[in-house]
Design an enzyme around this catalytic site. Sequence first.
Site, PDB file in Angstrom:
ATOM      1  N   HIS A 181      11.369  -0.610   4.245  1.00 48.91           N
ATOM      2  CA  HIS A 181      11.272  -0.632   5.812  1.00 48.91           C
ATOM      3  C   HIS A 181      12.147  -1.753   6.129  1.00 48.91           C
ATOM      4  O   HIS A 181      11.916  -2.303   7.199  1.00 48.91           O
ATOM      5  CB  HIS A 181       9.679  -1.301   5.892  1.00 48.91           C
ATOM      6  CG  HIS A 181       8.779  -0.114   5.724  1.00 48.91           C
ATOM      7  ND1 HIS A 181       7.415  -0.549   5.624  1.00 48.91           N
ATOM      8  CD2 HIS A 181       8.808   1.349   5.660  1.00 48.91           C
ATOM      9  CE1 HIS A 181       6.826   0.908   5.380  1.00 48.91           C
ATOM     10  NE2 HIS A 181       7.583   1.547   5.619  1.00 48.91           N
ATOM     11  N   GLY A 203      -1.196  -4.408  -3.314  1.00 48.71           N
ATOM     12  CA  GLY A 203      -1.212  -4.855  -2.011  1.00 48.71           C
ATOM     13  C   GLY A 203      -1.019  -4.018  -1.043  1.00 48.71           C
ATOM     14  O   GLY A 203      -0.443  -4.538   0.001  1.00 48.71           O
TER      15      GLY A 203
HETATM   16  N1  APR Z   1      -4.174  -9.903  -2.765  1.00 47.53           N
HETATM   17  C1  APR Z   1      -4.349  -8.435  -3.061  1.00 47.53           C
HETATM   18  N2  APR Z   1      -4.588  -7.499  -2.231  1.00 47.53           N
HETATM   19  C2  APR Z   1      -4.481  -8.293  -0.839  1.00 47.53           C
HETATM   20  C3  APR Z   1      -4.555  -9.535  -0.566  1.00 47.53           C
HETATM   21  C4  APR Z   1      -4.307 -10.474  -1.570  1.00 47.53           C
HETATM   22  N3  APR Z   1      -4.270 -11.764  -1.716  1.00 47.53           N
HETATM   23  N4  APR Z   1      -4.561  -9.955   0.779  1.00 47.53           N
HETATM   24  C5  APR Z   1      -4.703  -8.575   1.274  1.00 47.53           C
HETATM   25  N5  APR Z   1      -4.529  -7.673   0.246  1.00 47.53           N
HETATM   26  C6  APR Z   1      -4.644  -6.156   0.590  1.00 47.53           C
HETATM   27  C7  APR Z   1      -5.570  -5.707   1.670  1.00 47.53           C
HETATM   28  O1  APR Z   1      -6.870  -5.361   1.047  1.00 47.53           O
HETATM   29  C8  APR Z   1      -4.870  -4.210   2.121  1.00 47.53           C
HETATM   30  O2  APR Z   1      -5.318  -3.358   1.359  1.00 47.53           O
HETATM   31  O3  APR Z   1      -3.432  -5.645   0.872  1.00 47.53           O
HETATM   32  C9  APR Z   1      -3.501  -4.570   1.908  1.00 47.53           C
HETATM   33  C10 APR Z   1      -2.539  -4.815   3.004  1.00 47.53           C
HETATM   34  O4  APR Z   1      -2.559  -3.862   3.882  1.00 47.53           O
HETATM   35  P1  APR Z   1      -1.923  -3.812   5.151  1.00 47.53           P
HETATM   36  O5  APR Z   1      -2.061  -4.956   6.081  1.00 47.53           O
HETATM   37  O6  APR Z   1      -2.258  -2.399   5.965  1.00 47.53           O
HETATM   38  O7  APR Z   1      -0.183  -3.659   4.709  1.00 47.53           O
HETATM   39  P2  APR Z   1       0.518  -2.721   4.114  1.00 47.53           P
HETATM   40  O8  APR Z   1       0.001  -1.669   3.472  1.00 47.53           O
HETATM   41  O9  APR Z   1       1.718  -3.370   3.463  1.00 47.53           O
HETATM   42  O10 APR Z   1       1.058  -2.084   5.580  1.00 47.53           O
HETATM   43  C11 APR Z   1       2.210  -0.858   5.361  1.00 47.53           C
HETATM   44  O11 APR Z   1       2.380  -0.651   7.637  1.00 47.53           O
HETATM   45  O12 APR Z   1       2.485  -1.566   9.713  1.00 47.53           O
HETATM   46  C12 APR Z   1       3.422  -0.902   8.746  1.00 47.53           C
HETATM   47  O13 APR Z   1       5.595  -1.476   8.155  1.00 47.53           O
HETATM   48  C13 APR Z   1       4.275  -2.082   8.343  1.00 47.53           C
HETATM   49  O14 APR Z   1       5.159  -2.103   5.896  1.00 47.53           O
HETATM   50  C14 APR Z   1       3.752  -2.003   6.546  1.00 47.53           C
HETATM   51  C15 APR Z   1       2.992  -0.832   6.315  1.00 47.53           C
END
Ligand code: APR
Length: 228
Positions: free
Chosen positions: A107, A173
């Site tokens: 990304h 994560g």
């Molecule tokens: N340890 C482990 N997991 C965690 C923690 C932690 N301390 N804090 C949050 N999480 C988990 C949450 O439960 C969730 O499932 O991390 C995940 C984060 O999910 P999102 O916020 O959706 O992030 P992500 O999956 O990286 O998003 C993917 O979406 O908006 C676009 O481009 C953006 O790269 C991003 C993509």
Amino acid sequence: MKPVRIVVLTGAGVSAESGLGTFRDRDGLWSRYAIEDVATPDAYARDPALVHDFYNMRRREAAQARSNAAHHALARLQQSTQHEVTLVTQNVDALHEAAGATPLHMHGQLDQALCAACAHRWPAPMEMSPETPCPSCGGATARPDVVWFGEMPYALDAIDAALTSPDLFAAIGTSGQVYPAAGFVDVAAASGAETIELNLEPTSTRFDDHRLGRATEVVPAWVGSLVQ
Ligand code: APR
């Protein structure tokens, strides 16, 4: 542990304990900003100053953040000679690199700038604006080198190659809401890989195994089971 081909996909949850917000948790970025205002090509065409403000804020936060135990454990896994590890990240921070890993940034990266006119890339200044000139063509057409919704992710050829025959696939994560990353587990499973999710909570039953908890706890323990 016999040498194995491992593909690791990380998301915002890996950087959460470094103080960087996730997107879809209760107080996540998308609960405070509208994707269509700050993370699409149309948003940039309509209001580049707002888009730059959003990414300047994220760039400042990322510059203050430090890698955590999960980043360091994944760097240790990638550096081990026992395994061939492809680390794919959806994150645009540089915390994997700061820990010594070499991720594929599907990304993009906050610390890179891209010229919307001539596609030149250069290290992003901390603060960018619609007036930031491209060092190559001189146009006032600088944008963050991040992949917006509706744009093609980077490094898909390398990722597809790594997913042809992994022995092990780990999603760490990430909420598994955004494709193509969310589908990597299916591609890996279809290639015969064992699949595991390390996350605060389970996001899908498609994984063979889960390690639930904070990344700074579950990732070092998991890496410890793989690297002697
Ligand atoms: N340890 C482990 N997991 C965690 C923690 C932690 N301390 N804090 C949050 N999480 C988990 C949450 O439960 C969730 O499932 O991390 C995940 C984060 O999910 P999102 O916020 O959706 O992030 P992500 O999956 O990286 O998003 C993917 O979406 O908006 C676009 O481009 C953006 O790269 C991003 C993509």
